[in-house]
Design an enzyme around this catalytic site. Structure first.
Site, mmCIF file in Angstrom:
data_model
loop_
_atom_site.group_PDB
_atom_site.id
_atom_site.type_symbol
_atom_site.label_atom_id
_atom_site.label_comp_id
_atom_site.label_asym_id
_atom_site.label_seq_id
_atom_site.Cartn_x
_atom_site.Cartn_y
_atom_site.Cartn_z
ATOM 1 N N GLY A 13 28.227 109.205 -77.380
ATOM 2 C CA GLY A 13 27.927 109.324 -79.316
ATOM 3 C C GLY A 13 26.725 109.171 -79.872
ATOM 4 O O GLY A 13 27.447 109.800 -80.801
ATOM 5 N N ILE A 14 25.877 109.113 -79.530
ATOM 6 C CA ILE A 14 24.536 108.685 -80.013
ATOM 7 C C ILE A 14 23.965 110.049 -80.519
ATOM 8 O O ILE A 14 24.185 110.967 -81.441
ATOM 9 C CB ILE A 14 23.521 107.609 -79.862
ATOM 10 C CG1 ILE A 14 24.129 106.441 -80.359
ATOM 11 C CG2 ILE A 14 22.142 107.762 -81.006
ATOM 12 C CD1 ILE A 14 23.235 105.312 -79.373
ATOM 13 N N LYS A 144 17.828 98.744 -77.342
ATOM 14 C CA LYS A 144 17.892 97.616 -78.257
ATOM 15 C C LYS A 144 17.386 96.315 -77.390
ATOM 16 O O LYS A 144 17.001 94.971 -78.437
ATOM 17 C CB LYS A 144 19.433 96.856 -78.201
ATOM 18 C CG LYS A 144 20.675 98.407 -79.406
ATOM 19 C CD LYS A 144 21.647 97.844 -78.624
ATOM 20 C CE LYS A 144 22.945 98.842 -79.717
ATOM 21 N NZ LYS A 144 24.957 98.676 -79.619
ATOM 22 N N GLU A 215 27.571 98.098 -74.366
ATOM 23 C CA GLU A 215 25.751 97.667 -74.368
ATOM 24 C C GLU A 215 26.496 96.262 -75.635
ATOM 25 O O GLU A 215 25.811 95.643 -74.727
ATOM 26 C CB GLU A 215 25.461 98.546 -75.265
ATOM 27 C CG GLU A 215 24.035 98.149 -74.793
ATOM 28 C CD GLU A 215 23.097 99.447 -75.058
ATOM 29 O OE1 GLU A 215 21.860 98.598 -75.629
ATOM 30 O OE2 GLU A 215 22.930 100.606 -75.032
ATOM 31 N N HIS A 219 25.925 91.570 -74.613
ATOM 32 C CA HIS A 219 24.590 90.067 -75.738
ATOM 33 C C HIS A 219 26.433 88.916 -75.830
ATOM 34 O O HIS A 219 24.874 88.197 -76.064
ATOM 35 C CB HIS A 219 24.535 90.928 -76.748
ATOM 36 C CG HIS A 219 23.778 91.428 -77.341
ATOM 37 N ND1 HIS A 219 22.234 91.288 -76.888
ATOM 38 C CD2 HIS A 219 24.036 93.212 -77.211
ATOM 39 C CE1 HIS A 219 21.475 92.572 -76.845
ATOM 40 N NE2 HIS A 219 22.339 93.798 -76.840
#
Length: 350
Positions: A13-14, A144, A215, A219
């Site tokens: 995606g990125i 991140k 990802e 978290h």
């Protein structure tokens, strides 16, 4: 500024969106891209539309987490479809796509690492390969995790010796919002609190954003990088269902904290990051907001607030800043400034 040539590692995606957004940035020419299946080169400029069409719907197109040694045979098919950049006429299969990028490094001004971060040292290990391969230029990531920054700092001397300018955490958060916090902090002589609260609506859902969603799930309190990496797609879908499509995060291990501390804005412990990820609706579930509280030189306490427009997409807020920081990195690199930089360090000094 002279035209900048750049490569993209990873066409998930990125990576795909970075290629797309680059068409709207002056003086940027994408000349190389790779995924686990192959590599594409065109030093006159990649045909971005063709490459995006080739990788559309490719859910397994990250560069291999073994450092790029996954093999790919010409014409390989996955799930009955041509997969990855090798479906493009500009590309070819490669046993080691990352190495091919490194081998052409003398023709590439900057490298955007749009790679999965399921192993804490994957991006640092990839950086090691560029160091060992003699690359000299700009490297930029949108990672991140706070703990990865220290790993990159450990390599700072090597980057300086090699002539590499490495900008870490340069997407939305960390990245755009880290820079906004640094700018908002200029009003104060002491910053006591930075609160970053983000909202993301993924209109394309989990299917087209698997790396990002996985990802982020790492978290949640009951998961970490290792356990999230091992989740099946069905298990992730079940987690999404349990949260009715909108997952709320608090006290995330986001690198904004260490990046603001290294820029001298505040202590890492004074930074909090959280947000809501909605994978079923177009609209953001909450407004992305940065609040910086501090004391002014005349003893007043105040809070400066920065908000992103609700109509701006995740793609716009990650890839636009990433390419902007890439251009800033090239300016520094051409001026002979090497080493590791965070996004807040490219803002006014605190």
């Amino acid at each position: 500024m002279n035209d900048i040539t750049f490569a993209v590692l990873g066409t998930g995606g990125i990576g795909r969106r970075a290629l797309e957004v680059s068409q709207y940035k002056d003086a940027l020419t994408p000349v190389a891209a790779c995924d686990r299946h192959g590599v594409a080169f065109d030093f006159d400029g990649l045909e971005v539309d063709e490459l995006l069409a080739a990788t559309e719907g490719n859910i397994d197109n990250e560069v291999s987490t073994d450092g790029g040694t996954a093999t790919a045979e010409s014409g390989v098919k996955q799930h009955g479809e041509d997969r990855g950049v090798v479906a493009s006429s500009q590309a070819r299969a490669s046993d080691d796509p990352i190495q091919e990028i490194i081998d052409h490094g003398d023709r590439i001004d900057a490298v955007l690492l749009a790679l999965p971060n399921y192993e804490h040292d994957f991006i640092p290990r990839t950086a090691d390969r560029f160091l060992e391969g003699g690359y000299s230029g700009v490297m930029i990531d949108v990672l991140k995790r706070s703990r990865v920054i220290d790993m990159l700092d450990d390599r700072s001397d090597g980057f300086e010796d090699a002539g590499i300018t490495f900008i870490c955490g340069a997407g939305a958060t960390p990245g755009l919002l880290t820079g906004a916090a640094s700018l908002a902090a200029q009003s104060f002589v002491e910053v006591t609190d930075v609160d970053i609260w983000w909202g993301v609506g993924l209109k394309s859902g989990y299917e087209d954003n698997r790396g990002t969603v996985r990802e982020d799930i790492a978290h949640l309190p009951e998961y970490d990088i290792e356990t999230a990496r091992d989740l099946s797609d069905e298990e992730i879908e079940a987690i999404i269902d349990d949260h009715d499509g909108a997952i709320e995060f608090e006290d995330m291990e986001h690198a904004d904290d260490v990046l603001l501390e290294r820029a001298g804005v505040c202590a890492a412990d004074d930074v909090s990051v959280g947000g809501i990820l909605d994978v079923r609706n177009d609209e953001k579930p909450t407004t992305t907001t940065v609040r910086v509280t501090g004391t002014t030189f005349d003893g007043e306490t105040a809070t400066n607030t920065f908000q992103l427009g609700d109509a701006t997409s995740m793609e716009a807020n990650v890839n636009g800043p990433a390419l902007g920081y890439l251009k800033a990195g090239v300016r520094r690199n051409r001026a002979g400034e090497y080493g590791v930089y965070g996004p807040a360090e490219l803002m006014p000094g605190f």
